[in-house]
Every structure is written in structure tokens, then in C-alpha cells.
Design a protein around this motif. Structure first.
Motif, PDB file in Angstrom:
ATOM      1  N   LEU A 214       3.669  -9.235   7.472  1.00 42.84           N
ATOM      2  CA  LEU A 214       4.070  -8.257   8.470  1.00 42.84           C
ATOM      3  C   LEU A 214       5.548  -8.600   8.969  1.00 42.84           C
ATOM      4  N   ALA A 215       6.178  -9.588   8.380  1.00 41.40           N
ATOM      5  CA  ALA A 215       7.706  -9.535   8.513  1.00 41.40           C
ATOM      6  C   ALA A 215       8.208  -8.136   8.256  1.00 41.40           C
ATOM      7  N   ILE A 216       7.811  -7.405   7.511  1.00 47.38           N
ATOM      8  CA  ILE A 216       8.073  -6.108   6.737  1.00 47.38           C
ATOM      9  C   ILE A 216       8.184  -5.358   8.029  1.00 47.38           C
ATOM     10  N   LEU A 217       7.219  -5.103   8.698  1.00 45.98           N
ATOM     11  CA  LEU A 217       7.127  -4.218   9.844  1.00 45.98           C
ATOM     12  C   LEU A 217       7.935  -4.644  11.093  1.00 45.98           C
ATOM     13  N   ALA A 218       7.971  -5.987  11.099  1.00 46.52           N
ATOM     14  CA  ALA A 218       8.736  -6.542  12.324  1.00 46.52           C
ATOM     15  C   ALA A 218      10.177  -6.258  12.153  1.00 46.52           C
ATOM     16  N   ALA A 219      10.714  -6.408  11.057  1.00 49.22           N
ATOM     17  CA  ALA A 219      12.198  -6.475  10.650  1.00 49.22           C
ATOM     18  C   ALA A 219      12.641  -4.949  10.773  1.00 49.22           C
ATOM     19  N   GLY A 220      11.690  -4.016  10.165  1.00 50.20           N
ATOM     20  CA  GLY A 220      11.984  -2.477  10.397  1.00 50.20           C
ATOM     21  C   GLY A 220      12.191  -2.067  11.834  1.00 50.20           C
ATOM     22  N   LEU A 358       3.820   1.806   2.837  1.00 50.27           N
ATOM     23  CA  LEU A 358       4.172   1.904   1.562  1.00 50.27           C
ATOM     24  C   LEU A 358       4.476   0.560   0.995  1.00 50.27           C
ATOM     25  N   LEU A 359       5.317  -0.156   1.768  1.00 52.79           N
ATOM     26  CA  LEU A 359       6.022  -1.384   1.328  1.00 52.79           C
ATOM     27  C   LEU A 359       4.664  -2.406   1.315  1.00 52.79           C
ATOM     28  N   LEU A 360       4.010  -2.320   2.306  1.00 58.80           N
ATOM     29  CA  LEU A 360       2.858  -3.269   2.281  1.00 58.80           C
ATOM     30  C   LEU A 360       1.738  -2.905   1.193  1.00 58.80           C
ATOM     31  N   VAL A 367       1.024  -8.918  -5.799  1.00 59.62           N
ATOM     32  CA  VAL A 367       0.720 -10.199  -5.771  1.00 59.62           C
ATOM     33  C   VAL A 367      -0.905  -9.838  -6.476  1.00 59.62           C
ATOM     34  N   GLY A 368      -1.327  -8.811  -6.787  1.00 59.75           N
ATOM     35  CA  GLY A 368      -2.557  -8.571  -7.589  1.00 59.75           C
ATOM     36  C   GLY A 368      -3.576  -8.264  -6.629  1.00 59.75           C
ATOM     37  N   GLY A 369      -3.259  -7.774  -5.309  1.00 60.52           N
ATOM     38  CA  GLY A 369      -4.305  -7.624  -4.617  1.00 60.52           C
ATOM     39  C   GLY A 369      -5.102  -8.685  -4.015  1.00 60.52           C
ATOM     40  N   ASP A 370      -6.225  -8.597  -4.315  1.00 59.88           N
ATOM     41  CA  ASP A 370      -7.353  -9.465  -3.630  1.00 59.88           C
ATOM     42  C   ASP A 370      -8.820  -9.629  -4.206  1.00 59.88           C
ATOM     43  N   PHE A 371      -9.550 -10.615  -4.279  1.00 60.71           N
ATOM     44  CA  PHE A 371     -10.676 -10.671  -4.895  1.00 60.71           C
ATOM     45  C   PHE A 371     -11.909  -9.808  -3.953  1.00 60.71           C
ATOM     46  N   MET A 372     -11.482  -9.477  -2.464  1.00 62.51           N
ATOM     47  CA  MET A 372     -12.376  -8.891  -1.821  1.00 62.51           C
ATOM     48  C   MET A 372     -11.864  -7.533  -1.938  1.00 62.51           C
ATOM     49  N   LEU A 377      -5.645  -3.929   1.475  1.00 59.51           N
ATOM     50  CA  LEU A 377      -5.182  -2.508   1.613  1.00 59.51           C
ATOM     51  C   LEU A 377      -5.547  -1.901   2.685  1.00 59.51           C
ATOM     52  N   LEU A 378      -6.361  -2.472   3.584  1.00 60.46           N
ATOM     53  CA  LEU A 378      -6.514  -1.817   4.898  1.00 60.46           C
ATOM     54  C   LEU A 378      -5.424  -1.792   5.767  1.00 60.46           C
ATOM     55  N   PRO A 379      -4.564  -2.618   6.075  1.00 61.64           N
ATOM     56  CA  PRO A 379      -3.291  -2.590   6.761  1.00 61.64           C
ATOM     57  C   PRO A 379      -2.478  -1.527   6.119  1.00 61.64           C
ATOM     58  N   PRO A 380      -2.180  -1.588   5.001  1.00 56.20           N
ATOM     59  CA  PRO A 380      -1.182  -0.383   4.564  1.00 56.20           C
ATOM     60  C   PRO A 380      -1.849   0.932   4.791  1.00 56.20           C
ATOM     61  N   LEU A 381      -3.299   1.188   4.505  1.00 56.80           N
ATOM     62  CA  LEU A 381      -4.067   2.406   4.733  1.00 56.80           C
ATOM     63  C   LEU A 381      -3.769   2.546   6.058  1.00 56.80           C
TER      64      LEU A 381
END
Length: 651
Positions: A214-220, A358-360, A367-372, A377-381
Motif C-alpha cells: 500500500l506504499a503505492i497508494l501512500a506515495a501517490g 491497476l498498480l495493485l 508475484v503470482g497472486g495467492d493460493f486463497m 485482488l480484493l483491494p485492487p477491485l
């Protein structure tokens, strides 16, 4: 409402009838209440705490016991990805005295529901600002929030014990603060208050502590605030100080205490690695089952129509090129001034939300997503749906209704909104995994369904609920039956654990127990804090975390440390018949030699040796170097890498 001046949405130029105003306000308020209830009841209906959610509680237990923010006593390992989530649970648990599982459940329900409300309030304020002075009645209807709530993983991970609830609430709060900053009321004229800017900067600065990416959002967000017009350099400096105070202080402490620049989970899962093919598989695993592209398309059309039909630069705070030219000449400084002014507009905030989403999403896919299923992808959505959390529907006046543009546009917008609601109804009852499977062929799992099935509990919340998971009761019994201590290794049988005993002489009170098992949460929460719990992936075990990633391994589980290493590391008896038959005496002997590698010894000492001021400074200097250090999983290869002498075969 929310500080918007008298020329609000739905007020005609000649004066809006009171009935229209009450209708618009009532529809919006009703939409907020209904959406919040849907989120709350949907999360409650699927309430549970995941095994990974219980991992957080082990650290909280150690904090409450005075052992520090550690997973195992004496090992400084940051096993939780979200720093802020850990300390929120700790603070509420310490103050309330309530069982930690119920603390997590309560906080998660509040944050998940609050995120929906904040998102709707912000979007409504944005549309009121953009459509101020519009004639007729404009209804603000819930839309994007319904899409988010309808996706089953959103309700699953609302109460999973993981930080998803905190992530979306932080995103919603930042979104609201930025919208308020970009849409000042008439009393503020064109300048946001200094206090408002500093509060927004402080909240933005917390992003990396909510979750590192979430540093992506913080920096923006901080860049928008810093570069926007109207701030003195004193305010800019204060803003940077306020934003950086907590995260920078914690980062210094983290690097000295844990000897890593980020949580150990990032090392364990090699968060800097790239697995694009698995990432696309993960994206399809979320989008395809629910036809998620359909409501996104509907709402994108609605948003585009609103933007196009209300495209008036003066309304959005933009400045025309002519105005800039007149004001300061057609030079770079003039265009820079225009850019600064454009930053503090609702349009800029919308592009920020979309760009951040989109960046998230791209980062998660890299990184391949997750196993769950769906989790990361919920925060990007959520980010992508923020600008359409609610959508405006202009209801033509009775005199306007007919075969004209206004009526056709209102009808088209209404149909798109109804289509979104119908989609949400069907999607909310859709099974996400292909053919109803719990674990897909790609290794992605419907995590909640998996644990419901394997524990026999419809709502596994308490750690004791997981005693009905295979091997858990047998583990507790094995510890009770071996007072001298030992290393517990899971056997093929669900009812038996292999216990490697400690060497003689046994110290008074026993040599202590070490449990080596994949499921850290349920294991660690059903044993005492004096029991060391470690895993082959390395979430709580530095030795495993610093092994090389298996290229073709299951996502999120692509590090597997052989148990021979654990026998060597724990100092247990290293010969048969006290070791299980599947362990090799020669491999254990080689692991013992491999562990003497000076670089490995320094790495392990950085988190397990007594923390002195010289060690803190050394950790601070070498944290990035330690994070990139890797060992070979096969002891023989590790001996060769470190140029050590091979032990004599035991034969």
C-alpha cells in the motif's frame, strides 16, 4: 451535506422543491443503510477465522505476555504482514480482556462495514460537487459497493482474521479525505485547511504499516498533496514530517529488531519474484466464475456518461490554456501552474483511485497472486470501484419526459444500474471455484470452504474449533505424553505424530517441544507459548524462509525445508531408531555441518541472539543484505556453496 454549498445536486436553478430534496436525501441515506447491512449480514453469515488469521493472534499473545512482538519466544521474527493490524488487535484485546478470536471478529465486522459507508460518502460528495447546479432531481444509488459485496471472497475475508478488512477501510478513509480535499466548500474558497492536509498526510503515511504494497497508494496520495497549488513550503515540510514520522520510526526499529527491511512473510514468499503466468491464472480465477467484467463494464459506461455530460472545466477546478496564458504567459511555468491546479480536482482523485487499483492488481499478478481464491485482488477491485461506489441518476422533471435526449439518457442509466443489481443478486450466490471444487488444479483454494469441510464447523472461529482438523488433537496428546520434550513431525497418519526425543541428560522440567507443521495458526494457538512452532515455508522460521523458491511450486507454498534440517537445528537425537525411518542420518549430519556456514550463523544470530545495541546497529546496517541471503535446500549443496568439509558417511 458534507460541507457542500447550497448549489447541491438535485437543486434546479429556479429552486428545487423541498419534496425533491427529501427524496434525493432519503434515497441516498437508504442506500447507505442497505449497503452497510448487506456487508455486515453477508460477513456475519460467512463468519470465520482462517488458519492464517490465527497466526496473528500468536504474536498478540506474546505481546500480552510481555515476550515482545514475536511468534516464538526468543526469536525475533515478524510473522504478520500487517503491522498495524497486529497492534490494533493487541490494543483492543488488552483493553477489553475479551477472548482474542472474538476481538478479531468484532473489529473485522466494524471495519468491513465502515469501509462501505466511507466509500459511499466520498463518492456522493464527489458527484454532488461535480453536478452542483444541475437541474432536476439527481438520485445517488449504491452501485460499486454492491458489486464488491456480491463477490463471495469479499464476504469471506471480511472476517477471516486477516488484514483485508483494515486494508479496505484504510483505502476508503484515504479516498474520503482526498475527495474532501479536492472539493472544498464555499467557506474554504479554494484553499484546503492546513489541519485537513496534515490529517490526510498522516493517514496516507500509515499505508505501508497497513500492508507493505500500500506504499503505492501512500506515495501517490502524498505526491498529489505535496505538488498541488496553494501550499507554502512550511506546510509541505510539515506534511512530509507528519506522514513519515510513524512509518520511518517503525522501519528503523524493524530493521534493527527483526534484521529485515520488511516482514518475514515477504522473504518467505519471495514477494519480489515474478510469476506472471500464475498471476493471470489467479486473475481469471476471480473474474471468470462471477462474470465480473460485466458489472465493471456497466458502471464504466455510467461513469463515462456522467463525466462527458458534465465536462465543464470551471466546475472541476481546472484552468483553461487561455486563462493560463493570460495569467502568466505560455511558458513552462504556466503549464506547471495549470498542472498544480489540476491535481486538486475530483477528476485527479478519480484517476488516482483507478491508477492505484491497476498498480495493485499488476503487483499482485506479478508475484503470482495467492493460493486463497480472490484474496489479494480484493483491494485492487475495491479501488477500481471507488469512483462508482454510488452513481448519479438524474430523474427528468415531468415536463421533460418524452422522446428526447434527457429521457433516453435517464432510461439507459437506469437500465445499467438495474443490470448491475441483477448481476449482484446472482453473483452473490455463485460458487467461485470451478465445478464446486475446494482446491483447484492451479493450487488456488476456496479457503473458507476448505476449513469448514476439514473441521466440520460451519463457522470455525475459535482456535479450539481447529482441534477437529486432522492431526490437531493428536498433536496436543503427543505433547502431553512427552514431558521430556522433543521435535514433533507430522506422520502420514492423522492420529499419530512422530516425536524425535532430546538427547540425555534431560534438563529439569524437560527440554521443551518444537512442532514442525505447515498450518502455523491452528498449531500455535492450541499450544502454550513455551512450545516452539515452526513451518517448512518459513513464515515463522528464518532458516526455511531463506531457502530458494521452487519455480514450479504451489503459489504461496513454494518453499519446503526438509525436516532433516530441523533435527539438526533443534539439537534432537540424530540417529535411528529414535528418528523416523524417512529421515536420513547422513542428511542430518550434513545439515549440522551446513548450519556452521559463517554467513548462515550471522543471519540466524541477527534474530535469535540477545539484542544488544551493537547487534541492533549491525542489523540496521545489514537488513537489506540479510533479506537477500539464500541457502540451498539440499544440505550437500549448501556445504559446497559455503565451501565446508563434507562429514564422513554414517553408513
Amino acid at each position: 451535506m458534507d460541507g457542500v454549498d447550497d448549489s447541491v445536486v438535485g437543486r434546479p436553478v429556479t429552486g428545487r422543491p423541498a419534496r425533491s430534496g427529501r427524496l434525493a436525501a432519503g434515497v441516498f441515506a437508504g442506500g447507505v443503510v442497505i449497503s452497510a447491512l448487506l456487508m455486515f449480514l453477508g460477513a456475519w453469515e460467512r463468519r470465520w477465522i482462517a488458519d492464517d488469521g490465527l497466526i496473528v493472534l500468536r504474536t498478540v499473545r506474546n505481546l500480552m505476555a510481555g515476550n515482545g512482538p514475536v511468534f516464538n519466544i526468543g526469536e525475533r521474527v515478524e510473522a504478520n504482514t500487517s503491522t498495524l493490524w497486529t497492534y490494533i488487535v493487541y490494543a483492543v484485546g488488552e483493553l477489553s480482556g475479551i477472548r482474542l478470536e472474538y476481538v478479531v471478529l468484532t473489529i473485522a465486522l466494524m471495519l468491513s462495514t465502515g469501509a462501505i459507508v466511507l466509500a459511499m460518502l466520498a463518492a456522493a460528495r464527489m458527484y454532488r460537487w461535480r453536478l452542483r447546479g444541475t437541474t432536476g432531481t439527481v438520485l445517488l444509488l449504491p452501485a460499486g459497493v454492491l458489486v464488491y459485496i456480491a463477490v463471495p471472497p469479499a464476504r469471506d475475508f471480511a472476517t477471516s482474521g486477516l488484514e483485508t478488512c483494515l486494508v479496505i477501510c484504510w483505502i476508503a478513509l484515504l479516498w474520503l479525505l482526498l475527495v474532501r480535499w479536492a472539493t472544498p466548500d464555499s467557506k474554504q474558497e479554494n484553499l484546503p485547511g492546513t489541519a485537513q492536509i496534515l490529517v490526510t498526510a498522516f493517514v496516507a503515511g500509515l499505508g505501508p504499516l497497513v500492508r507493505p504494497e500500500l506504499a503505492i497508494l501512500a506515495a501517490g496520495a502524498l505526491a498529489m498533496l505535496f505538488l498541488a497549488q496553494g501550499l507554502t513550503w512550511r506546510v509541505r515540510v510539515a506534511m512530509v514530517a507528519v506522514a513519515g514520522l510513524v512509518p520511518v520510526a517503525y522501519q528503523i526499529w524493524r530493521m534493527g529488531y527483526y534484521a529485515l527491511p520488511y516482514p518475514n512473510t515477504a522473504v518467505s514468499k519471495d514477494a519480489g519474484g515474478a510469476k506472471w503466468s500464475q498471476g493471470f491464472e489467479y486473475l481469471g480465477n476471480l473474474v471468470s466464475p462471477y462474470l465480473l467484467w460485466l458489472p465493471v463494464l456497466f458502471l464504466a459506461v455510467v461513469a463515462a456518461v456522467v463525466l462527458w455530460t458534465t465536462r465543464t472545466p470551471a466546475r472541476d477546478g481546472a484552468v483553461s490554456p487561455e486563462a493560463v496564458s493570460t495569467e502568466s504567459g505560455t511558458d513552462l511555468r504556466a503549464w506547471a501552474l495549470r498542472g498544480q491546479r489540476a491535481l486538486r480536482t475530483p477528476t485527479a482523485v478519480v484517476f488516482f483511485a483507478l491508477g492505484a487499483g491497476l498498480l495493485l492488481m499488476l503487483y499482485s499478478m506479478r508475484v503470482g497472486g495467492d493460493f486463497m481464491h480472490g484474496r489479494v485482488l480484493l483491494p485492487p477491485l475495491f479501488c477500481l470501484l471507488l469512483p462508482v461506489a454510488v452513481v448519479p441518476l438524474r430523474v427528468p422533471a415531468r415536463s421533460e419526459i418524452g422522446n428526447n435526449k434527457a429521457t433516453r439518457m435517464a432510461g439507459g442509466m437506469a437500465l445499467l444500474w438495474i443490470g448491475t443489481v441483477i448481476w449482484a443478486f446472482f453473483a452473490s450466490n455463485t460458487t467461485g471455484m470451478p465445478e464446486g471444487a475446494v482446491v483447484g488444479r492451479s493450487g488456488i483454494v476456496d479457503e473458507r470452504a476448505f476449513y469448514v469441510l476439514n473441521t466440520g464447523h460451519q463457522h470455525p472461529i475459535l482456535a479450539t474449533d481447529y482441534l477437529d482438523y486432522p492431526r490437531m488433537r493428536a498433536m496436543v496428546e503427543a505433547i502431553a505424553n512427552t514431558p521430556d520434550g522433543g521435535l514433533l513431525l507430522s506422520s502420514p497418519s492423522y492420529d499419530v505424530w512422530d516425536v524425535v526425543p532430546p538427547p540425555l541428560p534431560i534438563p529439569p522440567g524437560g527440554a521443551g517441544h518444537t512442532v514442525y507443521f505447515l498450518n502455523l495458526g491452528m498449531t500455535s494457538m492450541n499450544v502454550g507459548l513455551d512450545v516452539r512452532v515452526i513451518d517448512q515455508m518459513g513464515l515463522a522460521y528464518p532458516l526455511a524462509a531463506h531457502t530458494e523458491r521452487l519455480e514450479d511450486g504451489r503459489i504461496g507454498h513454494d518453499k519446503i525445508l526438509y525436516p532433516d534440517w530441523v533435527v539438526a537445528d533443534s539439537g534432537m537425537v540424530d540417529v535411528h531408531p529414535w528418528m523416523p525411518a524417512y529421515l536420513d542420518e547422513d542428511w542430518v549430519a550434513m545439515a549440522q555441518v551446513a548450519l556452521t556456514c559463517p554467513e548462515t550463523q550471522e543471519l540466524l544470530a541477527s534474530s535469535s541472539a540477545e539484542l544488544t545495541w551493537p547487534l541492533f546497529k549491525r542489523n540496521l546496517r545489514n537488513a537489506f543484505e540479510y533479506s537477500g541471503y539464500r541457502i540451498e535446500r539440499v544440505p550437500k549443496y549448501e556445504i559446497a556453496r559455503c565451501d565446508l568439509e563434507m562429514p564422513a558417511p554414517r553408513g
